[in-house]
Design a protein around this motif. Sequence first.
Motif, PDB file in Angstrom:
ATOM      1  N   ARG A  84      -5.441  -7.873  -1.693  1.00  0.00           N
ATOM      2  CA  ARG A  84      -5.002  -8.640  -0.636  1.00  0.00           C
ATOM      3  C   ARG A  84      -4.313  -8.042   0.585  1.00  0.00           C
ATOM      4  O   ARG A  84      -4.640  -8.442   1.597  1.00  0.00           O
ATOM      5  CB  ARG A  84      -3.729  -9.536  -1.355  1.00  0.00           C
ATOM      6  CG  ARG A  84      -3.042 -10.553  -0.279  1.00  0.00           C
ATOM      7  CD  ARG A  84      -2.048 -11.383  -0.994  1.00  0.00           C
ATOM      8  NE  ARG A  84      -2.569 -12.451  -1.738  1.00  0.00           N
ATOM      9  CZ  ARG A  84      -3.145 -13.691  -1.592  1.00  0.00           C
ATOM     10  NH1 ARG A  84      -3.133 -13.897  -0.204  1.00  0.00           N
ATOM     11  NH2 ARG A  84      -3.714 -14.397  -2.326  1.00  0.00           N
ATOM     12  N   GLN A  85      -3.321  -7.201   0.265  1.00  0.00           N
ATOM     13  CA  GLN A  85      -2.697  -6.393   1.606  1.00  0.00           C
ATOM     14  C   GLN A  85      -3.654  -5.655   2.370  1.00  0.00           C
ATOM     15  O   GLN A  85      -3.888  -5.905   3.617  1.00  0.00           O
ATOM     16  CB  GLN A  85      -1.609  -5.359   1.006  1.00  0.00           C
ATOM     17  CG  GLN A  85      -0.972  -4.935   2.297  1.00  0.00           C
ATOM     18  CD  GLN A  85       0.275  -3.985   1.726  1.00  0.00           C
ATOM     19  OE1 GLN A  85       0.449  -3.874   0.662  1.00  0.00           O
ATOM     20  NE2 GLN A  85       0.740  -3.206   2.873  1.00  0.00           N
ATOM     21  N   SER A  86      -4.660  -4.973   1.858  1.00  0.00           N
ATOM     22  CA  SER A  86      -5.579  -4.310   2.742  1.00  0.00           C
ATOM     23  C   SER A  86      -6.465  -5.208   3.427  1.00  0.00           C
ATOM     24  O   SER A  86      -6.780  -4.891   4.587  1.00  0.00           O
ATOM     25  CB  SER A  86      -6.617  -3.339   1.627  1.00  0.00           C
ATOM     26  OG  SER A  86      -7.443  -4.329   0.841  1.00  0.00           O
ATOM     27  N   GLU A  88      -5.500  -8.387   4.344  1.00  0.00           N
ATOM     28  CA  GLU A  88      -4.730  -9.086   5.252  1.00  0.00           C
ATOM     29  C   GLU A  88      -4.425  -8.189   6.732  1.00  0.00           C
ATOM     30  O   GLU A  88      -4.535  -8.780   7.793  1.00  0.00           O
ATOM     31  CB  GLU A  88      -3.505  -9.440   4.857  1.00  0.00           C
ATOM     32  CG  GLU A  88      -3.767 -10.744   4.030  1.00  0.00           C
ATOM     33  CD  GLU A  88      -2.192 -11.231   3.173  1.00  0.00           C
ATOM     34  OE1 GLU A  88      -2.165 -12.306   2.729  1.00  0.00           O
ATOM     35  OE2 GLU A  88      -1.250 -10.189   3.062  1.00  0.00           O
ATOM     36  N   GLU A  89      -4.392  -7.015   6.318  1.00  0.00           N
ATOM     37  CA  GLU A  89      -4.059  -5.890   7.561  1.00  0.00           C
ATOM     38  C   GLU A  89      -5.329  -5.175   8.023  1.00  0.00           C
ATOM     39  O   GLU A  89      -5.332  -4.312   8.757  1.00  0.00           O
ATOM     40  CB  GLU A  89      -3.245  -4.900   6.937  1.00  0.00           C
ATOM     41  CG  GLU A  89      -1.798  -5.448   6.539  1.00  0.00           C
ATOM     42  CD  GLU A  89      -0.968  -4.313   5.962  1.00  0.00           C
ATOM     43  OE1 GLU A  89      -1.374  -3.399   5.765  1.00  0.00           O
ATOM     44  OE2 GLU A  89       0.193  -4.849   5.452  1.00  0.00           O
TER      45      GLU A  89
END
Length: 266
Positions: A84-86, A88-89
Amino acid sequence: MAYPELRHLKLERRGPVGWLINNRPDRLNAMNNAMRDEFALAWHALDDDPKVRVIVHTGEGRAFQTGVDVAEIAEDGIGMERYRQSMEEFEVHFTAWHQGVTKPVITAVNGLCAGGAFHWVADADIVIAASDAQFFDPHVSVGQVVAIEAIGLLRKMPFEAVMRMALTGRHERTTAQRAYELGMISQIVDPPARLRDAAQELGETIARNSPAAMAATKRALWGALESGLTDACKAGAKELVSMWGHPDQEEGPRAFAEKREPRWTT
């Protein structure tokens, strides 16, 4: 130059051509979390090797790559949340484009090419495929969204062809011949057993050219996809001028006049 020891990828060099080989043939080279992390190391290792002028990316076994390892996602209790974080960013590092590789990159598709495998099809400089290669995107068939890979393919292919592949999911496959007709690939290799030889031959042909000029060319042409026509041409002009006075620009005409192979600056 010694390459790092990797579990799911193999790195080799054959003359001026560096090879990155997906090496999970028992899982059709599906990308698990460990393999995902190895790609950044692999691309940088080959890009940093001064003896490598061109990089070929292919797969072991009967598949080039089949996307993320769905079995791992289903079984490890974390699933897609791991990414998710990778996403989203947009902090991803699968492909040569993600890693800012300046050397020419050839993707050589053997067998199945599915789902996330299109990252490497979309982001390569040149794509060739074996005559028995098959392309399909099963994301929507397993409850996932088709996005980044297909967006990249829109730079090469007609919109409707990309959308059809995205919406038919695993229920329709594209042949190598159709992929060629749509502009997804630029060469079909037959028989399929010759794929690596053909990729090596193409790599050696490209490697005969000026490394500095090819790097500037990549920056100019890929950069053009990020901006409008006028801005792209202005940026391209700067890359053009950047070679003026470079030793390779003097060596090229001299070698031509003397009827010999040029001796490029590495």
